[in-house]
Design a protein around this motif. Structure first.
Motif, PDB file in Angstrom:
ATOM      1  N   MET A  98       0.822  -0.831  -0.239  1.00 22.51           N
ATOM      2  CA  MET A  98       0.188   0.093  -0.021  1.00 22.51           C
ATOM      3  C   MET A  98       1.262   1.196   0.076  1.00 22.51           C
ATOM      4  SD  MET A  98      -3.196  -0.062   2.267  1.00 22.51           S
ATOM      5  CE  MET A  98      -4.311  -1.107   1.120  1.00 22.51           C
ATOM      6  N   ASN A  99       1.519   1.591   1.163  1.00 24.48           N
ATOM      7  CA  ASN A  99       2.471   2.870   1.740  1.00 24.48           C
ATOM      8  C   ASN A  99       2.020   3.708   0.768  1.00 24.48           C
ATOM      9  OD1 ASN A  99       3.039   0.832   2.740  1.00 24.48           O
ATOM     10  ND2 ASN A  99       4.961   1.027   3.173  1.00 24.48           N
ATOM     11  N   SER A 100       1.468   4.544   0.065  1.00 23.27           N
ATOM     12  CA  SER A 100       1.300   5.494  -0.318  1.00 23.27           C
ATOM     13  C   SER A 100       0.650   6.778   0.447  1.00 23.27           C
ATOM     14  CB  SER A 100      -0.165   6.186  -1.526  1.00 23.27           C
ATOM     15  OG  SER A 100      -1.587   5.476  -0.861  1.00 23.27           O
ATOM     16  N   LEU A 101       1.700   7.962  -0.470  1.00 22.52           N
ATOM     17  CA  LEU A 101       2.352   9.825   0.503  1.00 22.52           C
ATOM     18  C   LEU A 101       0.516  10.142   0.248  1.00 22.52           C
ATOM     19  CD1 LEU A 101       3.470  10.780   1.880  1.00 22.52           C
ATOM     20  CD2 LEU A 101       4.171  12.289  -0.039  1.00 22.52           C
ATOM     21  N   ILE A 102      -0.111  10.278   1.688  1.00 24.68           N
ATOM     22  CA  ILE A 102      -0.672  11.259   2.142  1.00 24.68           C
ATOM     23  C   ILE A 102      -0.644  12.679   2.301  1.00 24.68           C
ATOM     24  CG2 ILE A 102      -3.474  11.047   2.658  1.00 24.68           C
ATOM     25  CD1 ILE A 102      -2.766   8.182   4.017  1.00 24.68           C
ATOM     26  N   THR A 103      -1.087  13.338   1.152  1.00 25.55           N
ATOM     27  CA  THR A 103      -0.937  15.103   2.040  1.00 25.55           C
ATOM     28  C   THR A 103      -1.940  15.465   2.391  1.00 25.55           C
ATOM     29  OG1 THR A 103      -2.352  15.492  -0.667  1.00 25.55           O
ATOM     30  CG2 THR A 103       0.575  15.283  -0.966  1.00 25.55           C
ATOM     31  N   SER A 104      -3.336  15.165   2.661  1.00 25.35           N
ATOM     32  CA  SER A 104      -3.924  16.114   3.535  1.00 25.35           C
ATOM     33  C   SER A 104      -5.210  14.976   3.885  1.00 25.35           C
ATOM     34  CB  SER A 104      -4.235  17.116   2.512  1.00 25.35           C
ATOM     35  OG  SER A 104      -5.451  17.476   3.787  1.00 25.35           O
ATOM     36  N   ILE A 105      -5.775  15.601   5.094  1.00 28.28           N
ATOM     37  CA  ILE A 105      -6.928  14.386   5.241  1.00 28.28           C
ATOM     38  C   ILE A 105      -8.227  15.625   5.801  1.00 28.28           C
ATOM     39  CG2 ILE A 105      -8.095  12.456   6.781  1.00 28.28           C
ATOM     40  CD1 ILE A 105      -5.770  11.038   6.187  1.00 28.28           C
ATOM     41  N   ALA A 106      -8.413  16.168   5.242  1.00 26.64           N
ATOM     42  CA  ALA A 106      -9.537  17.448   5.018  1.00 26.64           C
ATOM     43  C   ALA A 106     -10.901  17.101   5.893  1.00 26.64           C
ATOM     44  CB  ALA A 106      -9.657  17.842   4.103  1.00 26.64           C
ATOM     45  N   VAL A 107     -10.541  17.807   6.982  1.00 25.48           N
ATOM     46  CA  VAL A 107     -12.327  17.127   7.642  1.00 25.48           C
ATOM     47  C   VAL A 107     -12.922  18.648   8.517  1.00 25.48           C
ATOM     48  CG1 VAL A 107     -12.104  15.004   8.454  1.00 25.48           C
ATOM     49  CG2 VAL A 107     -11.164  16.630  10.318  1.00 25.48           C
ATOM     50  N   LYS A 108     -13.614  18.462   9.826  1.00 23.80           N
ATOM     51  CA  LYS A 108     -14.528  19.263  10.683  1.00 23.80           C
ATOM     52  C   LYS A 108     -14.707  18.982  12.111  1.00 23.80           C
ATOM     53  CE  LYS A 108     -16.179  22.203   7.027  1.00 23.80           C
ATOM     54  NZ  LYS A 108     -15.759  23.646   7.150  1.00 23.80           N
ATOM     55  N   ASP A 109     -14.027  19.479  13.149  1.00 23.24           N
ATOM     56  CA  ASP A 109     -14.322  19.211  14.071  1.00 23.24           C
ATOM     57  C   ASP A 109     -15.686  19.645  14.162  1.00 23.24           C
ATOM     58  OD1 ASP A 109     -14.034  22.031  14.855  1.00 23.24           O
ATOM     59  OD2 ASP A 109     -12.782  22.399  15.665  1.00 23.24           O
TER      60      ASP A 109
ATOM     61  N   ASN B 244       5.411   8.954   8.574  1.00 25.25           N
ATOM     62  CA  ASN B 244       5.727   9.901   7.268  1.00 25.25           C
ATOM     63  C   ASN B 244       4.600   9.949   6.979  1.00 25.25           C
ATOM     64  OD1 ASN B 244       8.141   9.404   8.498  1.00 25.25           O
ATOM     65  ND2 ASN B 244       8.578   7.754   6.863  1.00 25.25           N
ATOM     66  N   GLY B 245       3.136   9.546   6.888  1.00 24.97           N
ATOM     67  CA  GLY B 245       2.545  10.299   6.127  1.00 24.97           C
ATOM     68  C   GLY B 245       1.828   9.354   5.268  1.00 24.97           C
ATOM     69  N   GLU B 246       2.299   7.835   5.449  1.00 24.73           N
ATOM     70  CA  GLU B 246       2.047   7.298   4.121  1.00 24.73           C
ATOM     71  C   GLU B 246       0.806   6.073   4.869  1.00 24.73           C
ATOM     72  OE1 GLU B 246       6.237   5.691   2.496  1.00 24.73           O
ATOM     73  OE2 GLU B 246       5.803   5.184   4.412  1.00 24.73           O
ATOM     74  N   LEU B 247       0.090   5.206   3.570  1.00 21.76           N
ATOM     75  CA  LEU B 247      -0.742   5.122   4.222  1.00 21.76           C
ATOM     76  C   LEU B 247      -0.541   3.453   4.383  1.00 21.76           C
ATOM     77  CD1 LEU B 247      -4.404   4.597   4.586  1.00 21.76           C
ATOM     78  CD2 LEU B 247      -4.202   3.947   1.592  1.00 21.76           C
ATOM     79  N   TYR B 248      -0.458   2.951   5.611  1.00 17.36           N
ATOM     80  CA  TYR B 248       0.111   1.507   5.940  1.00 17.36           C
ATOM     81  C   TYR B 248      -0.663   0.235   5.515  1.00 17.36           C
ATOM     82  CZ  TYR B 248       3.254  -2.134   7.666  1.00 17.36           C
ATOM     83  OH  TYR B 248       3.889  -3.344   8.696  1.00 17.36           O
ATOM     84  N   ARG B 249      -2.215   0.642   6.344  1.00 18.48           N
ATOM     85  CA  ARG B 249      -3.519  -0.929   5.523  1.00 18.48           C
ATOM     86  C   ARG B 249      -4.763  -0.105   6.087  1.00 18.48           C
ATOM     87  NH1 ARG B 249       0.490  -2.958   4.989  1.00 18.48           N
ATOM     88  NH2 ARG B 249       1.308  -5.179   6.381  1.00 18.48           N
ATOM     89  N   SER B 250      -5.525  -0.538   5.036  1.00 18.32           N
ATOM     90  CA  SER B 250      -6.815   0.282   5.274  1.00 18.32           C
ATOM     91  C   SER B 250      -7.734  -0.844   4.986  1.00 18.32           C
ATOM     92  CB  SER B 250      -7.275   0.284   3.971  1.00 18.32           C
ATOM     93  OG  SER B 250      -8.409   0.519   3.558  1.00 18.32           O
ATOM     94  N   ILE B 251      -8.312  -0.971   6.438  1.00 16.49           N
ATOM     95  CA  ILE B 251      -8.864  -2.815   6.660  1.00 16.49           C
ATOM     96  C   ILE B 251     -10.664  -1.904   6.789  1.00 16.49           C
ATOM     97  CG2 ILE B 251      -9.133  -4.867   8.598  1.00 16.49           C
ATOM     98  CD1 ILE B 251      -6.089  -4.182   8.512  1.00 16.49           C
ATOM     99  N   PHE B 252     -11.296  -2.954   6.415  1.00 18.22           N
ATOM    100  CA  PHE B 252     -12.593  -3.211   6.779  1.00 18.22           C
ATOM    101  C   PHE B 252     -13.698  -4.203   7.459  1.00 18.22           C
ATOM    102  CE2 PHE B 252     -17.141  -4.670   5.509  1.00 18.22           C
ATOM    103  CZ  PHE B 252     -17.901  -3.293   5.911  1.00 18.22           C
ATOM    104  N   GLY B 253     -14.668  -3.641   8.206  1.00 20.57           N
ATOM    105  CA  GLY B 253     -15.006  -3.909   9.107  1.00 20.57           C
ATOM    106  C   GLY B 253     -14.664  -4.143  10.872  1.00 20.57           C
TER     107      GLY B 253
END
Length: 147
Positions: free
Chosen positions: A1-12, A117-126
């Motif tokens: 996986m390990n793709s670099l993520i530049t931003s995760i935009a949310v609202k508090d 480092n801001g890389e997606l290491y794993r994405s797991i559903f459930g």
């Protein structure tokens, strides 16, 4: 996986813009995309996120309420899910489910494990045992790499 993520935009919960990559830079992050109307999320995933927060105090556990039409999160209904009326870890709102789409979530809950480092290491559903075991092993593997 390990793709670099530049931003995760949310609202508090007060409606302010937050970038989770900037806010928690240089911390391993375990993000849980969920929705209050998802019984697996409220019954299993939220308690599991809390369990991981206790078991791994060096990581940042964060909830992201994915908003869908007629299933939006508000400060009041998000806090109401917890017996104490307080969030056990930071929770943000994904308006119009943009983060959900950004990570091609399979549904809710969707877990995102992000490196320092801001890389997606794993994405797991459930939220059931198989997902729990996969999360546990991914956390152990990633934290072991940081030692």
């Amino acid at each position: 996986m390990n793709s670099l993520i530049t931003s995760i935009a949310v609202k508090d919960l007060d409606g302010e813009d937050v970038d989770l990559i900037r806010l928690y830079r240089e911390k391993v992050q375990l993000l849980m995309l969920y929705n209050n109307d998802c019984l697996g999320c409220t019954g299993r995933a939220l308690p599991l996120a809390y369990e991981f927060q206790i078991q791994y105090p060096s990581i940042q556990v964060t909830g992201i309420h994915a908003d869908f039409p007629t299933r939006e999160g508000t400060k009041e209904n998000i806090k109401a899910v917890f017996r104490s009326g307080n969030n056990p870890f930071p929770i943000y709102i994904d308006q119009h489910h943009k983060v959900y789409e950004q990570f091609h979530a399979e549904g809710t809950p969707q877990w995102l494990l992000i490196t320092k480092n801001g890389e997606l290491y794993r994405s797991i559903f459930g939220s059931q045992d198989n997902a729990k075991n996969r999360l546990f092993y991914a956390l152990e593997s990633l934290i072991g790499l940081d030692r």
